[in-house]
Design a protein around this motif. Structure first.
Motif, PDB file in Angstrom:
ATOM      1  N   ASP A 230     -17.847   6.491   3.202  1.00 22.28           N
ATOM      2  CA  ASP A 230     -17.010   6.767   4.267  1.00 22.28           C
ATOM      3  C   ASP A 230     -16.238   8.164   3.827  1.00 22.28           C
ATOM      4  O   ASP A 230     -15.826   8.558   2.524  1.00 22.28           O
ATOM      5  CB  ASP A 230     -15.894   5.848   4.259  1.00 22.28           C
TER       6      ASP A 230
ATOM      7  N   ASN B 118       0.093   4.012  -3.036  1.00 29.38           N
ATOM      8  CA  ASN B 118       0.361   5.449  -2.794  1.00 29.38           C
ATOM      9  C   ASN B 118       1.391   5.900  -3.906  1.00 29.38           C
ATOM     10  O   ASN B 118       1.378   7.103  -4.332  1.00 29.38           O
ATOM     11  CB  ASN B 118       0.680   5.603  -1.282  1.00 29.38           C
TER      12      ASN B 118
ATOM     13  N   TYR C 283     -10.705   0.682  13.893  1.00 29.56           N
ATOM     14  CA  TYR C 283     -10.041   1.384  12.702  1.00 29.56           C
ATOM     15  C   TYR C 283      -9.184   2.262  13.018  1.00 29.56           C
ATOM     16  O   TYR C 283      -9.168   3.120  13.697  1.00 29.56           O
ATOM     17  CB  TYR C 283     -11.261   1.808  11.929  1.00 29.56           C
ATOM     18  N   ALA C 284      -8.071   2.290  12.305  1.00 26.81           N
ATOM     19  CA  ALA C 284      -7.125   3.549  12.406  1.00 26.81           C
ATOM     20  C   ALA C 284      -7.724   4.525  11.259  1.00 26.81           C
ATOM     21  O   ALA C 284      -8.453   4.118  10.316  1.00 26.81           O
ATOM     22  CB  ALA C 284      -5.767   2.984  11.586  1.00 26.81           C
ATOM     23  N   PRO C 285      -7.571   5.811  11.568  1.00 21.33           N
ATOM     24  CA  PRO C 285      -6.643   6.356  12.412  1.00 21.33           C
ATOM     25  C   PRO C 285      -7.288   6.525  13.821  1.00 21.33           C
ATOM     26  O   PRO C 285      -6.508   7.051  14.419  1.00 21.33           O
ATOM     27  CB  PRO C 285      -6.177   7.829  11.827  1.00 21.33           C
TER      28      PRO C 285
ATOM     29  N   THR D 284     -13.887  10.383  -1.641  1.00 21.66           N
ATOM     30  CA  THR D 284     -14.606   9.421  -2.155  1.00 21.66           C
ATOM     31  C   THR D 284     -16.046  10.425  -2.794  1.00 21.66           C
ATOM     32  O   THR D 284     -16.102  11.509  -2.252  1.00 21.66           O
ATOM     33  CB  THR D 284     -15.291   8.663  -0.972  1.00 21.66           C
TER      34      THR D 284
ATOM     35  N   PHE E 112       0.718  -1.216   0.017  1.00 20.76           N
ATOM     36  CA  PHE E 112       0.029   0.076  -0.060  1.00 20.76           C
ATOM     37  C   PHE E 112       0.788   1.268   0.087  1.00 20.76           C
ATOM     38  O   PHE E 112       0.639   2.185  -0.484  1.00 20.76           O
ATOM     39  CB  PHE E 112      -0.826  -0.094   1.184  1.00 20.76           C
ATOM     40  N   ILE E 113       1.803   1.136   0.790  1.00 18.92           N
ATOM     41  CA  ILE E 113       2.770   2.469   0.944  1.00 18.92           C
ATOM     42  C   ILE E 113       3.548   2.558  -0.304  1.00 18.92           C
ATOM     43  O   ILE E 113       3.413   3.701  -0.956  1.00 18.92           O
ATOM     44  CB  ILE E 113       3.863   2.541   2.134  1.00 18.92           C
TER      45      ILE E 113
ATOM     46  N   GLN F 125      -7.713  -1.535   7.006  1.00 11.90           N
ATOM     47  CA  GLN F 125      -9.222  -2.406   6.951  1.00 11.90           C
ATOM     48  C   GLN F 125      -8.918  -3.553   5.943  1.00 11.90           C
ATOM     49  O   GLN F 125      -9.307  -4.670   6.461  1.00 11.90           O
ATOM     50  CB  GLN F 125     -10.131  -1.367   6.390  1.00 11.90           C
ATOM     51  N   HIS F 126      -8.061  -3.306   5.151  1.00 21.07           N
ATOM     52  CA  HIS F 126      -7.633  -4.618   4.261  1.00 21.07           C
ATOM     53  C   HIS F 126      -6.953  -5.607   5.224  1.00 21.07           C
ATOM     54  O   HIS F 126      -7.426  -6.823   5.108  1.00 21.07           O
ATOM     55  CB  HIS F 126      -6.684  -4.454   3.087  1.00 21.07           C
ATOM     56  N   VAL F 127      -5.934  -5.274   5.854  1.00 17.31           N
ATOM     57  CA  VAL F 127      -5.261  -6.256   6.745  1.00 17.31           C
ATOM     58  C   VAL F 127      -6.226  -7.031   7.790  1.00 17.31           C
ATOM     59  O   VAL F 127      -6.336  -8.165   7.978  1.00 17.31           O
ATOM     60  CB  VAL F 127      -4.022  -5.659   7.543  1.00 17.31           C
TER      61      VAL F 127
ATOM     62  N   GLY G  64       1.595   7.198   4.698  1.00 24.65           N
ATOM     63  CA  GLY G  64       0.751   6.177   5.176  1.00 24.65           C
ATOM     64  C   GLY G  64      -0.664   5.910   4.390  1.00 24.65           C
ATOM     65  O   GLY G  64      -1.115   6.599   3.604  1.00 24.65           O
ATOM     66  N   ASP G  65      -1.062   4.736   4.900  1.00 27.64           N
ATOM     67  CA  ASP G  65      -2.519   4.453   4.048  1.00 27.64           C
ATOM     68  C   ASP G  65      -3.486   3.992   5.153  1.00 27.64           C
ATOM     69  O   ASP G  65      -3.303   2.782   5.720  1.00 27.64           O
ATOM     70  CB  ASP G  65      -2.334   3.340   3.048  1.00 27.64           C
ATOM     71  N   VAL G  66      -4.592   4.739   5.277  1.00 28.77           N
ATOM     72  CA  VAL G  66      -5.474   4.330   6.115  1.00 28.77           C
ATOM     73  C   VAL G  66      -6.419   2.946   5.856  1.00 28.77           C
ATOM     74  O   VAL G  66      -6.626   2.289   6.691  1.00 28.77           O
ATOM     75  CB  VAL G  66      -6.573   5.526   6.542  1.00 28.77           C
ATOM     76  N   LEU G  67      -6.804   2.954   4.656  1.00 29.45           N
ATOM     77  CA  LEU G  67      -7.654   1.931   4.194  1.00 29.45           C
ATOM     78  C   LEU G  67      -6.501   0.374   4.203  1.00 29.45           C
ATOM     79  O   LEU G  67      -7.278  -0.591   4.484  1.00 29.45           O
ATOM     80  CB  LEU G  67      -7.968   2.000   2.659  1.00 29.45           C
ATOM     81  N   MET G  68      -5.309   0.517   4.170  1.00 32.97           N
ATOM     82  CA  MET G  68      -4.684  -0.651   4.282  1.00 32.97           C
ATOM     83  C   MET G  68      -4.875  -1.295   5.967  1.00 32.97           C
ATOM     84  O   MET G  68      -5.051  -2.794   5.879  1.00 32.97           O
ATOM     85  CB  MET G  68      -3.222  -0.039   4.539  1.00 32.97           C
TER      86      MET G  68
ATOM     87  N   ALA H 212       6.379   7.444   6.006  1.00 35.32           N
ATOM     88  CA  ALA H 212       5.791   5.975   5.756  1.00 35.32           C
ATOM     89  C   ALA H 212       6.856   5.006   5.094  1.00 35.32           C
ATOM     90  O   ALA H 212       6.971   3.926   5.758  1.00 35.32           O
ATOM     91  CB  ALA H 212       4.717   5.885   5.229  1.00 35.32           C
TER      92      ALA H 212
ATOM     93  N   SER I  94     -16.329   2.029   2.171  1.00 37.75           N
ATOM     94  CA  SER I  94     -15.055   2.470   2.712  1.00 37.75           C
ATOM     95  C   SER I  94     -14.402   3.225   1.964  1.00 37.75           C
ATOM     96  O   SER I  94     -13.443   3.935   2.156  1.00 37.75           O
ATOM     97  CB  SER I  94     -14.077   1.478   3.411  1.00 37.75           C
ATOM     98  N   GLY I  95     -14.513   3.337   0.531  1.00 37.59           N
ATOM     99  CA  GLY I  95     -13.796   4.197  -0.633  1.00 37.59           C
ATOM    100  C   GLY I  95     -12.626   3.404  -1.015  1.00 37.59           C
ATOM    101  O   GLY I  95     -11.618   3.951  -1.515  1.00 37.59           O
TER     102      GLY I  95
ATOM    103  N   VAL J  31     -12.670   9.554   3.958  1.00 35.26           N
ATOM    104  CA  VAL J  31     -11.201   8.817   4.478  1.00 35.26           C
ATOM    105  C   VAL J  31     -10.200   9.858   4.419  1.00 35.26           C
ATOM    106  O   VAL J  31      -9.963  10.492   3.546  1.00 35.26           O
ATOM    107  CB  VAL J  31     -10.884   7.629   3.579  1.00 35.26           C
TER     108      VAL J  31
ATOM    109  N   PHE K 178     -10.629   0.451  -3.567  1.00 35.20           N
ATOM    110  CA  PHE K 178     -10.632   0.379  -4.908  1.00 35.20           C
ATOM    111  C   PHE K 178     -12.194  -0.029  -5.524  1.00 35.20           C
ATOM    112  O   PHE K 178     -12.495  -0.998  -4.991  1.00 35.20           O
ATOM    113  CB  PHE K 178      -9.680  -0.563  -5.480  1.00 35.20           C
TER     114      PHE K 178
ATOM    115  N   THR L 113      -1.647   9.923   6.768  1.00 33.79           N
ATOM    116  CA  THR L 113      -1.793  10.077   5.437  1.00 33.79           C
ATOM    117  C   THR L 113      -0.644  11.172   4.792  1.00 33.79           C
ATOM    118  O   THR L 113      -0.284  11.045   3.575  1.00 33.79           O
ATOM    119  CB  THR L 113      -3.191  10.568   5.209  1.00 33.79           C
TER     120      THR L 113
END
Ligand code: HEA
Ligand code: HEA
Ligand code: CUA
Ligand code: CU
Lengths: 208, 645, 268
Positions: free
Chosen positions: C184, A63, B219-221, C191, A58-59, B319-321, B313-317, A141, B381-382, C186, B384, B309
Motif C-alpha cells: 500500500d 507518531n 478506510y480512512a482517509p 513503504t 497511535f497519535i 485499520q487497526h481499530v 493523525g495516523d491513517v493506519l490507526m 491531532a 498495508s505498511g 499510505v 509495523f 497525517t
C-alpha cells in the motif's frame, strides 16, 4: 418485510388451564441479572474507551509528537481538583446505597443529591476547562484526541447523571428499601465505572 | 381509538409524526448553533442531515414505543405490574408493533433480515451485470463503488449478524428452558434498531453524491473525503452495532441466569454454547467499530484530525481499530452457524455429537485466538512489519480449533442413522464449502502469498466461500431445521432438496472461478478490468444469475409452506433438546412449567436417555407438549411423555 | 463398493482418499494459476503456493471422503426409527486431529516466514525508484539516476530494485501481478518493496486499494528491458529534461502503443 405478513396461523394454541403469565424462570446463577447486564455493558464501554485509547496510542506514542502540542498547556491542577470532586462522589454514592440498605431515608436522599451535584460540578468544571484551554479539537491531532477522550468521558458523565437523576427522583418519591434497592445499586455501579475511567483518562492524558 | 389517541399511543402513527419532527428539530438545532457562533450560512444541509440521521431513528424508536416503559419508570411513578400486554402474537399485526415475546422478535428478525438479504443480493446481481463485460455497461464507476459497498455492508450488518441473532432469539430461550429472554424490552429495542440502520444504509443511494462508496471497510482517509453518502454508513453502523451489543448482552444474561434446573454448562446444547461465545465476542469487539466510525464521523463533520497525517493523525490507526472489530466479526458471523450445524448433524444422524466438550472448548479457543489475528488484513498495508509474522502464526493456528469442529462433525455422522433431509444436506454443503473457504483463508494467512493475492478476487472468493458457503448455508440449514417449530408447518422436502442442489452447484460455479481470476491478476473493487478476464467473468456472471434465481425456490417454499404446509408435529425430527418437547409453534409463554434437565442434549442411541423432563408428567395434563406423541416414538427413543421418572 | 471394502471401511476409504489425493494434486498443480514470473520473488512465491496446494488437497479429500462414505454407508430410509451408535468421543482420535493440523500449519508458517525473509532481503546497490501515487495515476522517479521522472515504470532486467512508495492523497496499492509484489501507498508513510526483475517484457502496475472513482483505471505500464536499453532510456530521459513526463520522451525509446515485440526489439 413482505414475508413477515405471511405468518397468519401464529396464534399459539391456548392450553386448557389459562395462564396469565409466564412460569417463573429458574434462577440458575447467584448473580442478579441486572447486575450482570450492567457488568457486561461496562465491559463493552471499557472497550469503547479502548478504541479511543488506541487512537491516543497511535497519535502520541507511534507518531511520537510532542504532548500536548507545542505551545499548549494542560491545566493539571484544576483537573486534579476536579478528579477529587468526582472521586468523592463515588463515596457519597456508596453512602446513599448504604442508606437504602439500612432503611435510612435521609442518608439515601442526601447521598443521592450530593452525588448528583458533585457529578454536575465535575461536568461544569470540565466545560469551563474546554472554554479556557486555548486549543480546539480541529487544531491538531493531539487536540483531537484530548477532546476525544475527555469528551467521551464527559458524555458518560452525562449519561451517569441522567441515571442518577432518575434514581434521585425515585428516592424522593419514596422508592427503595432494604430489600429493593437495585434502582440505586445499578446506576451506582455505572457511576463507579465512570469514576474509575476518569482516573485512567486523567492519568494518561494529563499526568503522563 | 380516537385519532388523537392513535398519535399519543405507541405505534406507527406516533412514529410517523415523530420522524418529521426530529428532522425539524435537527434543522432548529443546527440553525441555533450556527447562529450562536455566527457562522454563515445558517442552513447547512450537511450538518442538518448529520444531526437528522441520529435524531430521526431515535424519534422513530420513541414513536413506535420502544422506550415507553422506561420513560414511565424513569419519571418515578410507582412501578406498574407487568401485564404482558405486549407479549405474544395474536394476528399478523402483532409482528408490526413493539413486542416483547422472544419468539415474535425472532420471527421479526428473520423476516426483516431476509428482506435485506434480497435487497443486497439484488445489488450483487447489478454488480455481476456490470462485470459481465470489461468496460462500462450499466453504471458509472462511482455507482459501482456504491453498489458493492452497500451490498457488503447490508449483507454483513443487516443479514448475517442479525439473522443469527433472530434464529437464536427464537430457539435459545426454549433450549435452555427459559420463559423468555432476560430483558424482553431490551430485546424489542435491539430488533427495532435494525430496520432503522438498514433503511439508512439503503437510503444512502438517494444522498447527494451517491451511496457510500468506500467498501464495507470504509478506510480512512478516503472515507473522510467522500460525499454525504458516507455519513449514512458511519451512523447506520452505530445503530446496527448498538443492536448487536444489546442482543449479545441479553443472550449472555439469559444463558447465565435463566437455565432450567439441571441445565449445567456441560449439558447445554452446542447451539447455546455457540450463542454464548458469539455474544462474548460481540460485547467485547463491537465497541471498536463504533470507535472507528466515531473517528470518521468526527473527522468528517467537525474537522478533527484522527486521520490527517499533516497534523499528527495516523491513517493506519483506522485499520487497526476497524479490524480489531472486524476480524472477530467474521467469527461472530460463523460461530452461531457452527452451533446450528452441531444441532442439525447430531439430530439428523441420530448420534451424540462427537467430542462434545472439545466442541465447546474449540469455540472458546476460536474466541480467544480471534482477538489476536486482526492484522492479517493488513499484511500489505505498511503497518509495523514485526507484527506480521506473529499474526500469521496465530491466524494459521485457528485452523486447529476449527479443524476440531469439522472433524468432530464428520465423526458424528460416522455410524449414525443419517436422514438426508434438507437441513442435513445444507449442513453437508456447509462442511464442504467451509473447508474450502477455510483452506483459502490459510493460504491468505501465509504472508508471501497474501502479498500477491491480497485485494484481488482471490479474497472475494474466500469471502463468499466462508460467508455464503459457510454462514448462509448454516442459516438455510437452521431455517429448514426449525421451520416446523417456528411456523407449526412442514416445508416441502422436494423443493428444499432442489433448492440445495441448485444453490450448491451454482454457488461453486459463481465463486470458484474467482480464485483463478484473482491469482491471475484481477484486483477487487473494480468496475472495469483487463480484457483477458472477459470470458471467465461472463461465465461467473451467468452462473451468479442462475444462483440468484435458485433462491426463488426457497422463497416460494417458505411462503407457501408457511401458509398451507401440512401441520407439523411437536417433534418431527424426534430430537431431544427442549425446544422440540413443546408444541409447534410453542405456547405463548413457552412452558406451563419449567422443565428439569436430567442429561445431555444429544443422547441418541442411549437406551432410555432423556434430556429434560416436565414436572407433573404423571397427571398427563394436556399440556401444549401433548402433541408430541403424534409422531415421535418407537425406536430406541421413546416419546417424552413416557419418560416419567 | 466391493464386499471386502465394506467390511473394512477405513482401509477402503484410505485407499480411495489416496487415489483422490494423487489425482487432486495432479490437477491443481497442472492448473496455470499465475501470470508469468517476472521477478525474483515470483518463483519463490509460486513454489510456496504449490506447496500450500499440495498440503491442502489431502485435508479436503479426507473430509470429503468421510462425508461421502458416511452418507453412502449410514443413510437410512425416511421411516426408519433406529438410532446411531451412541459414541461420545474418542480421546486418541481427538489428540490426533489436534496434533496433525497443528504440526502442518506450524510447518507451513515456518516455510512462509523463510520465504518472506528471502523476498525481503536487502540487496546491494539497488536501483531506487520512488513510486508516487495520486488519484488516479502513478509516477516514477529515479533519484539515483539524476532527475529522471516518468509515468511508466521502466526497469532493467537483472538489477535489484528498491521501490519507495509514497502517496499524495488517499491510500493506493502498488501491485505488479507478474512480480507478485504489492504494498500500500499510505499517507504519511513510505513503504518499501525489494525485488529483481528477471524477465524482459511489458506488464502493468495495478492499483489494488480502493481509492475512489478512478480506482478501476489506475493502471500504468511497466517495462522490463535489458540493462543497455535501460541506460539508453535514462540518458534519453535526461536529455529531454525528463522530470516532465511527456509522452514524447517515453515513445522515443520504449514506444507504448507499438506491439510488445516491436518495442522490445527496438530496444535491443
Ligand atoms: C465467516 C466469515 C469468515 C471466516 C470464518 C473466515 C475464516 C478465516 N479467514 Fe477470512 N475473511 C473474511 C471472512 C471470514 N474469514 C472476510 C469477509 C474477509 C475480507 C475482508 C475484506 O477485506 O473485505 C476475509 C479476509 C481474510 C484475510 C485477509 C485477506 C486480505 O485481504 O489480504 C485472511 C488472511 O489471513 C483471512 C484468513 C482467514 C483464516 C485463516 C480463517 C480461518 O478461520 C479458517 C479456518 C478453517 C479451516 C482451515 C478449514 C477447516 C479446518 C480443517 C479441515 C483442519 C485442517 C486444515 C488445515 C491443516 C489447513 N481471511
Ligand atoms: C454475507 C455476505 C455476502 C453474501 C451473502 C454475498 C452474496 C453475493 N455476493 Fe458478495 N460480497 C460480500 C459479502 C457477501 N456477498 C462482501 C463482504 C464483499 C466485499 C465488499 C467490499 O469489497 O467492500 C462482497 C463483494 C462481492 C463482489 C466483489 C465486488 C468487487 O470487489 O468489485 C461480488 C462480485 O461478483 C459479489 C457477488 C455476490 C453475489 C453474486 C452474491 C449472491 O450470492 C447473491 C445471491 C442473492 C440474490 C440474488 C438475492 C435473492 C434472489 C432473488 C430475490 C431472486 C431474484 C434473482 C434474480 C432476478 C437473479 N460480492
Ligand atoms: Cu489508486 Cu486504487
Ligand atoms: Cu480476518
Amino acid at each position: 418485510m413482505e414475508s413477515a405478513s405471511v405468518g397468519l396461523g401464529q396464534a399459539p394454541p391456548v392450553s386448557e388451564h389459562e395462564h396469565h403469565g409466564p412460569p417463573l424462570a429458574n434462577q440458575s446463577s447467584r448473580v442478579d441479572p441486572q447486575f450482570l447486564g450492567m457488568l457486561l455493558f461496562i465491559i463493552s464501554e471499557v472497550m469503547l474507551f479502548g478504541a479511543f485509547f488506541t487512537a491516543y496510542f497511535f497519535i502520541r506514542v507511534v507518531n511520537g509528537d510532542a504532548w500536548p502540542a507545542q505551545g499548549d498547556e494542560l491545566p493539571k491542577l484544576v483537573a486534579g481538583i476536579n478528579t477529587a470532586v468526582l472521586i468523592s462522589s463515588s463515596f457519597t454514592m456508596h453512602w446513599a446505597l448504604e442508606g437504602a440498605r439500612n432503611e435510612n431515608r435521609r442518608a439515601l436522599r442526601a447521598g443521592m443529591l450530593t452525588t448528583f451535584f458533585l457529578g454536575l460540578t465535575f461536568l461544569c468544571v470540565q466545560i469551563n476547562e474546554y472554554v479556557h484551554i486555548g486549543f480546539a479539537p480541529h487544531d491538531n491531532a493531539q487536540g483531537t484526541i484530548f477532546y476525544g477522550l475527555t469528551g467521551l468521558h464527559g458524555a458518560h458523565v452525562f449519561v451517569g447523571l441522567t441515571l442518577l437523576l432518575m434514581a434521585t427522583i425515585r428516592s424522593y418519591r419514596g422508592h427503595f428499601s432494604a430489600k429493593e434497592h437495585r434502582g440505586i445499586e445499578i446506576p451506582g455501579i455505572y457511576w463507579h465505572f465512570v469514576d474509575v475511567m476518569w482516573i485512567v483518562v486523567y492519568t494518561t492524558v494529563y499526568i503522563l | 381509538m380516537t385519532l388523537a389517541g392513535r398519535f399519543r399511543g405507541p405505534g406507527w402513527y406516533r412514529a410517523a409524526l415523530a420522524v418529521p419532527l426530529a428532522y425539524l428539530f435537527a434543522m432548529g438545532l443546527v440553525v441555533a448553533v450556527r447562529a450562536l457562533y455566527g457562522w454563515d450560512p445558517l442552513l447547512d444541509g450537511k450538518a442538518i442531515m448529520t444531526v437528522a440521521l441520529v435524531a430521526m431513528p431515535l424519534a422513530f424508536l420513541v414513536g413506535i414505543g420502544c422506550f415507553d416503559y422506561w420513560f414511565y419508570w424513569a419519571s418515578g411513578r410507582p412501578t406498574r405490574e407487568e401485564d404482558h400486554s405486549s407479549h405474544g402474537a395474536t394476528s399478523w399485526r402483532s409482528y408490526f408493533r413493539v413486542n416483547t415475546d422472544h419468539k415474535v422478535i425472532g420471527i421479526q428478525y428473520i423476516c426483516t433480515t431476509f428482506f435485506f438479504f434480497i435487497v443486497a443480493g439484488l445489488l450483487a446481481m447489478l454488480i455481476r451485470a456490470e462485470l459481465a463485460q470489461p468496460g462500462t455497461q450499466f453504471v458509472d464507476p462511482n455507482t459501482y463503488n456504491g453498489l458493492f459497498s452497500v451490498h457488503a455492508s447490508v449483507m454483513i450488518f443487516l443479514f448475517i449478524i442479525p439473522v443469527f441473532a433472530g434464529i437464536a432469539n427464537f430457539v435459545v430461550p426454549l433450549m435452555i428452558g427459559a420463559p423468555d429472554m432476560a430483558f424482553p424490552r431490551l430485546n424489542a429495542l435491539s430488533y427495532w434498531l435494525l430496520p432503522t440502520a438498514g433503511v439508512m444504509m439503503l437510503a444512502s443511494f438517494l444522498a447527494p453524491g451517491g451511496a457510500f462508496a468506500t467498501g464495507w471497510t470504509a478506510y480512512a482517509p478516503l472515507s473522510t473525503e467522500t460525499p454525504m453518502g458516507q455519513q449514512f454508513f458511519t451512523i447506520g453502523v452505530q445503530f446496527a452495532g448498538a443492536s448487536s451489543i444489546a442482543t449479545a448482552l441479553n443472550f449472555l444474561v439469559t444463558i447465565i441466569t435463566m437455565r432450567a434446573p439441571g441445565m449445567t454448562f456441560w449439558r447445554m446444547p452446542l447451539m447455546v454454547w455457540a450463542q454464548f461465545t458469539t455474544s462474548l465476542l460481540v460485547v467485547i469487539a463491537t465497541p471498536f467499530i463504533a470507535g472507528s466510525q466515531f473517528f470518521v464521523l468526527l473527522d468528517r463533520s467537525l474537522g478533527t484530525h484522527f486521520f490527517s497525517t499533516g497534523t499528527g493523525g495516523d491513517v493506519l490507526m483506522y485499520q487497526h481499530v476497524f479490524w480489531f472489530y472486524s476480524h472477530p466479526a467474521v467469527y461472530i458471523m460463523m460461530l452461531p452457524g457452527f452451533g446450528i450445524i452441531s444441532e442439525v448433524i447430531s439430530t439428523h444422524s441420530r448420534k451424540p455429537v462427537f467430542g462434545y466438550r472439545m466442541m465447546a472448548f474449540s469455540l472458546v479457543a476460536i474466541v480467544i485466538l480471534g482477538f489476536t489475528v486482526w492484522a492479517h488484513h493488513m499484511f500489505v498495508s505498511g503497518m509495523f512489519s514485526w507484527l506480521r509474522v506473529p499474526m500469521m502464526i496465530t491466524t494459521m493456528l485457528i485452523a486447529v480449533p476449527t479443524g476440531i469442529k469439522i472433524f468432530s462433525w464428520i465423526a458424528t455422522m460416522w455410524k449414525g442413522a443419517i436422514h438426508l433431509r434438507t437441513p442435513m444436506l445444507f449442513a453437508l454443503g456447509f462442511i464442504t464449502m467451509f473447508t474450502l473457504g477455510g483452506i483459502s483463508g490459510i493460504m491468505l494467512a501465509v504472508i508471501p502469498v497474501t502479498i500477491h493475492v491480497s485485494d484481488t478476487y482471490f479474497v472475494v472468493a474466500h469471502i463468499h466461500y466462508v460467508l455464503f458457503g459457510g454462514s448462509v448455508f448454516t442459516i438455510f440449514a437452521g431455517i429448514y431445521h426449525w421451520f416446523p417449530k417456528i411456523t407449526g408447518r412442514m416445508y416441502d422436502e422436494t423443493l428444499g432438496k432442489v433448492h440445495f442442489w441448485l444453490s450448491f452447484i451454482f454457488f461453486n460455479l459463481t465463486f470458484g472461478p474467482m480464485h483463478f481470476v484473482g491469482i491471475d491478476g484481477m484486483p477487487r473493487r473494480v468496475a472495469d478490468y483487463a480484457d483477458k478476464f472477459a470470458t471467465i467473468n461472463l461465465f461467473i456472471s451467468i452462473s451468479s444469475f442462475l444462483f440468484g434465481l435458485s433462491f426463488l425456490i426457497f422463497l416460494y417454499n417458505m411462503i407457501t409452506s408457511w401458509r398451507n404446509g401440512p401441520k407439523a408435529a411437536a417433534n418431527p425430527w424426534r430430537a431431544h433438546s427442549i425446544e422440540w418437547q413443546v408444541s409447534s409453534p410453542p405456547p405463548i409463554f413457552n412452558f406451563d412449567e419449567i422443565p428439569t434437565v436430567v442429561g445431555g442434549p444429544y443422547e441418541y442411541g442411549v437406551p432410555g436417555a432423556v434430556h429434560a423432563v416436565f414436572g407433573d408428567e404423571k397427571r398427563k395434563t394436556p399440556s401444549p407438549a401433548g402433541t408430541v406423541g403424534a409422531t415421535a416414538g418407537g425406536g430406541a427413543q421413546p416419546p417424552p411423555e413416557s419418560q416419567i421418572q | 463398493m466391493s464386499r471386502a471394502l465394506r467390511r473394512r471401511p477405513v482401509l477402503g476409504m484410505a485407499l480411495v482418499s489416496l487415489i483422490a489425493t494423487a489425482v487432486g494434486i495432479a490437477i491443481v498443480l497442472n492448473i496455470n494459476w499465475f501470470p508469468v514470473q517476472a521477478s525474483s520473488a515470483s518463483t519463490e512465491i509460486d513454489t510456496l503456493y504449490d506447496v500450500l496446494l499440495i498440503a491442502s488437497v489431502p485435508v479436503f479429500v479426507l473430509v470429503m471422503a468421510v462425508v461421502v462414505y458416511s452418507v453412502l454407508a449410514f443413510r437410512v430410509k425416511p421411516g426408519d426409527l433406529s438410532d446411531g451408535a451412541p459414541i461420545h468421543g474418542n480421546t486418541r482420535l481427538e489428540v490426533i486431529w489436534v496434533t496433525i493440523p497443528f504440526m502442518l500449519v506450524s510447518a507451513l508458517a515456518v516455510y512462509g516466514w523463510v520465504v518472506l525473509d528471502d523476498i525481503e532481503a536487502k540487496a546491494s546497490n539497488p536501483l531506487v525508484v520512488d513510486v508516487r501515487a495520486r488519484q488516479f495515476a502513478w509516477s516514477f522517479d529515479y533519484p539515483g539516476e539524476g532527475k529522471v521522472s516518468s509515468d511508466q515504470l521502466v526497469l532493467p532486467k537483472g538489477r535489484p530494485v528498491e521501490f519507495r512508495i509514497h502517496t499524495k492523497d488517499v491510500i493506493h496499492s502498488f501491485w505488479v501481478p507478474e512480480f507478485r509484489l504489492k504494498s500500500d501507498a499510505v499517507p504519511g508513510l513510505t513503504t518499501h518493496l525489494r525485488t529483481t526483475p528477471t524477465r524482459v517484457g511489458r506488464y502493468h502496475v495495478v492499483c489494488a486499494e480502493l481509492c475512489g472513482i478512478g480506482h478501476s483505471t489506475m493502471r500504468q505500464r511497466v517495462m522490463v528491458v535489458p540493462p543497455a536499453a535501460f541506460g539508453r532510456w535514462l540518458s534519453h530521459k535526461k536529455a529531454t529534461g525528463g522530470d516532465k513526463s511527456d509522452a514524447g520522451g517515453d515513445t522515443a525509446s520504449v514506444t507504448p502503443g507499438v506491439g510488445y515485440g516491436a518495442a522490445v526489439g527496438g530496444l535491443r
